[in-house]
Design a protein around this motif. Structure first.
Motif, short mmCIF file in Angstrom:
data_model
loop_
_atom_site.label_atom_id
_atom_site.label_comp_id
_atom_site.label_asym_id
_atom_site.label_seq_id
_atom_site.Cartn_x
_atom_site.Cartn_y
_atom_site.Cartn_z
N THR A 42 -1.58 2.69 4.87
CA THR A 42 -0.45 3.48 4.86
C THR A 42 0.39 2.93 5.70
OG1 THR A 42 -1.15 5.33 3.64
CG2 THR A 42 1.12 5.30 4.61
N LEU A 43 -0.09 2.78 6.96
CA LEU A 43 0.78 2.18 8.18
C LEU A 43 1.12 0.81 7.80
CD1 LEU A 43 1.65 2.60 11.03
CD2 LEU A 43 -0.97 1.67 11.84
N THR A 44 0.16 0.09 7.57
CA THR A 44 0.74 -1.33 7.16
C THR A 44 1.61 -1.54 6.26
OG1 THR A 44 -1.47 -1.73 6.23
CG2 THR A 44 -1.22 -2.66 8.45
N ALA A 45 1.33 -0.65 5.21
CA ALA A 45 2.52 -0.66 3.95
C ALA A 45 3.91 -0.29 4.53
CB ALA A 45 1.80 0.62 2.79
N ILE A 46 3.99 0.64 5.43
CA ILE A 46 5.12 1.06 6.06
C ILE A 46 5.65 -0.14 6.84
CG2 ILE A 46 6.39 2.41 7.80
CD1 ILE A 46 4.14 4.81 7.09
N LEU A 357 -5.55 -3.49 4.67
CA LEU A 357 -6.79 -3.16 3.81
C LEU A 357 -8.24 -3.40 4.18
CD1 LEU A 357 -5.05 -4.92 0.48
CD2 LEU A 357 -5.69 -2.82 0.68
N ALA A 358 -8.43 -4.46 5.13
CA ALA A 358 -9.53 -4.63 5.68
C ALA A 358 -9.93 -3.54 6.72
CB ALA A 358 -9.75 -6.03 6.35
N VAL A 359 -9.18 -2.87 7.47
CA VAL A 359 -9.44 -2.05 8.02
C VAL A 359 -9.92 -0.76 7.56
CG1 VAL A 359 -8.58 -0.27 9.78
CG2 VAL A 359 -7.69 -2.46 10.09
N GLU A 360 -9.54 -0.63 6.21
CA GLU A 360 -10.18 0.71 5.42
C GLU A 360 -11.74 0.36 5.14
OE1 GLU A 360 -8.44 3.35 3.88
OE2 GLU A 360 -6.95 2.91 5.09
N ARG A 361 -11.88 -1.13 4.99
CA ARG A 361 -13.33 -1.23 4.54
C ARG A 361 -14.69 -1.49 5.71
NH1 ARG A 361 -15.07 -5.33 -0.32
NH2 ARG A 361 -17.49 -4.86 -0.11
#
Length: 407
Positions: A42-46, A357-361
Motif C-alpha cells: 500500500t505504501l508503494t501504491a501511494i 510487491l516483492a516485499v510482501e513475498r
C-alpha cells in the motif's frame, strides 16, 4: 518584470520547490503506517499513484508551455501544488493520502518540464542553465526530506506543519513566476491548436532522438535508484538499519540527494570526455556499498554508500540534461524535457512498485538487496551504451573529415 539574473533565480527556485513536494511525505510514511496500519505494498501504491498522475500531466500538458508560454503553466502548477499540500495536511486516512498524492503528482508533472525549460530560457549561458536545471531536482528532494524529517521530530503539528509551510511557498512562487519575461514564440496559438495539444502525446524532434535513445539506460539507472530511496528508503532505514528518529531518516534520505547536487556542480569542471564516466562509476560503487551495509545492518556504511551513489546520480543526470539541451531546438525544449521526465518517472515508479510487491513475498532486506544488484546491472548497460555512442561519434567525425578532404 524581473531582470535576467533574478528571473533565472526564481525559475530555479520554482523548479526546486516543485520537487520538494516529492520527498516531503517520505519521512512521514512510517508514521502513516503506524496510524492507519497499511502494508508495504500500500505504501508503494501511494507512491505509484503520484507518479501515474505525474505522467498523465507530462503526456497531456508537458509541452503546453511551448505554445501558450511558460508563466501561465508554471503558475497554475504551483497553485495546484499548494492545493495538494492542503490535502496532505488534512488527510485522515489512506484515501486522503491517495487524493493528495494524485493532485501533487499532476502538479509536479505540469511543473517539471516547464520549469526546466524556463531555467534554460532565462540562463545567462547554456552551460549554467544545464548545471542548474540538473541540480534543482536533487536540491528540491533533499530539502523536502530534511525539512519534513526535522519538523516531524521537533516541531508542533508534526503531520501538518511541513505541508502548511510548503503551501505558502508555492503560492508566493506562483505570483513571482508571472514577473519572469516570456521568450518570443514563433507563432500565435489558436484555441483549437491548444486543445489538440492537450491530447495525450509524447514526442521528440528528429534531431534529438539519437541522443535521447542513447541516454535511456543512464536516465533509467539514476531515477530507478531515486525511486527506491523515496518509496522504501524510510522503511529500509527503520526496519533493516534500526533507525527510529524521523529526523535521522530525513537526513539520510536528504544526504543522497544533497550529494547529487555536489555531483552536478563538480561534473562540469572535468574534461568533457570524462564527465559521463564520472557519473556511472560512483553510481555503481555507491550502490554496492549500500548493499554491503544492508547485509551487515551498518548505518554508517549505508550513509557512505548513499553519498557516493548520490554523487554519481547528480553527475549522470547533469550529463543527460546537458546532452539533451545541446540538441533540443529552443522552441521545443518544453516537449523534449517533458518526454525526458516521462521516461525518468517511469523508471522512478515501476521498479519501486514491483519492489513493493516483492516485499510482501520475500521480505524487505532481500528485496532491497536485489533491487540494488539490478541497479548496478543497469549502470553497466549505460556504460556500454556510452561506449557505443562515443565510437559512433568518432566514426561520424572521421567520415566528415574524409569527405571534406576529398577534392
Amino acid at each position: 518584470m524581473l531582470n535576467r539574473p533574478v528571473s533565472f533565480f526564481v525559475a530555479g527556485a520554482a523548479g526546486a520547490a516543485a520537487l520538494t513536494a516529492a520527498s516531503a511525505p517520505s519521512p512521514l510514511y512510517p508514521v502513516y503506517q503506524r496510524l492507519w496500519g497499511f502494508s508495504p505494498f500500500t505504501l508503494t501504491a501511494i507512491f505509484a499513484v503520484y507518479v501515474l498522475a505525474l505522467l498523465a500531466a507530462l503526456l497531456t500538458i508537458g509541452s503546453l508551455s511551448d505554445r501558450v508560454g511558460r508563466r501561465p503553466v508554471a503558475s497554475a502548477a504551483l497553485v495546484l501544488l499548494a492545493l495538494g499540500m492542503l490535502l496532505f495536511a488534512t488527510a485522515g486516512g489512506t484515501g486522503g493520502l491517495m487524493a493528495a498524492r494524485i493532485v501533487q503528482g499532476f502538479a509536479v508533472g505540469a511543473a517539471t518540464g516547464t520549469t526546466t525549460a524556463m531555467i534554460m530560457d532565462s540562463a545567462p549561458n547554456p552551460r549554467l542553465g544545464s548545471i542548474v536545471s540538473s541540480a534543482v531536482p536533487a536540491l528540491g528532494i533533499a530539502t523536502g526530506a530534511v525539512l519534513a524529517g526535522a519538523l516531524v521530530e521537533f516541531a508542533p503539528l508534526p503531520r501538518e506543519l511541513v505541508f502548511w509551510i510548503l503551501a505558502v511557498v508555492y503560492l508566493v512562487l506562483a505570483a513571482l513566476v508571472w514577473l519572469i519575461p516570456e521568450r518570443a514564440r514563433p507563432e500565435s496559438t489558436s484555441r483549437g491548436s491548444v486543445w489538440r495539444l492537450l491530447l495525450p502525446s509524447a514526442g521528440l524532434p528528429q534531431a534529438t532522438r539519437p541522443a535521447f535513445f542513447a541516454l535511456l539506460p543512464s536516465i533509467g539507472a539514476t531515477w530507478a535508484l531515486a525511486g527506491l530511496y523515496l518509496s522504501l528508503g524510510s522503511s529500509v532505514l527503520g526496519i533493516v538499519l534500526d533507525v527510529h528518529s524521523h529526523f535521522v531518516v530525513g537526513i539520510v534520505l536528504g544526504v543522497f540527494f544533497a550529494a547529487g547536487i555536489a555531483g552536478t556542480a563538480v561534473s562540469p569542471v572535468l574534461p568533457p570526455k570524462s564527465r559521463e564516466w564520472f557519473g556511472y562509476g560512483p553510481l555503481a560503487l555507491g550502490v554496492l556499498v549500500t548493499i554491503a551495509a544492508m547485509l551487515n545492518s551498518a548505518l554508517p556504511l549505508y550513509v557512505v554508500g548513499s553519498v557516493i551513489a548520490g554523487f554519481g546520480f547528480g553527475a549522470s543526470f547533469r550529463f543527460a540534461i546537458n546532452a539533451l539541451g545541446e540538441v533540443a531546438p529552443t522552441p521545443q525544449r518544453g516537449q523534449v524535457f517533458a518526454t525526458m521526465y516521462i521516461v525518468s518517472y517511469l523508471a522512478f515508479s515501476v521498479p519501486a512498485l514491483a519492489a513493493g510487491l516483492a516485499v510482501e513475498r520475500f521480505g524487505l532486506k532481500p528485496t532491497a538487496v536485489t533491487y540494488g544488484a539490478l541497479e548496478v546491472a543497469l549502470v553497466l548497460i549505460a556504460m556500454v551504451a556510452g561506449i557505443v555512442r562515443a565510437r559512433r561519434r568518432v566514426g561520424g567525425s572521421a567520415r566528415k573529415s574524409t569527405g571534406r578532404a576529398r577534392p
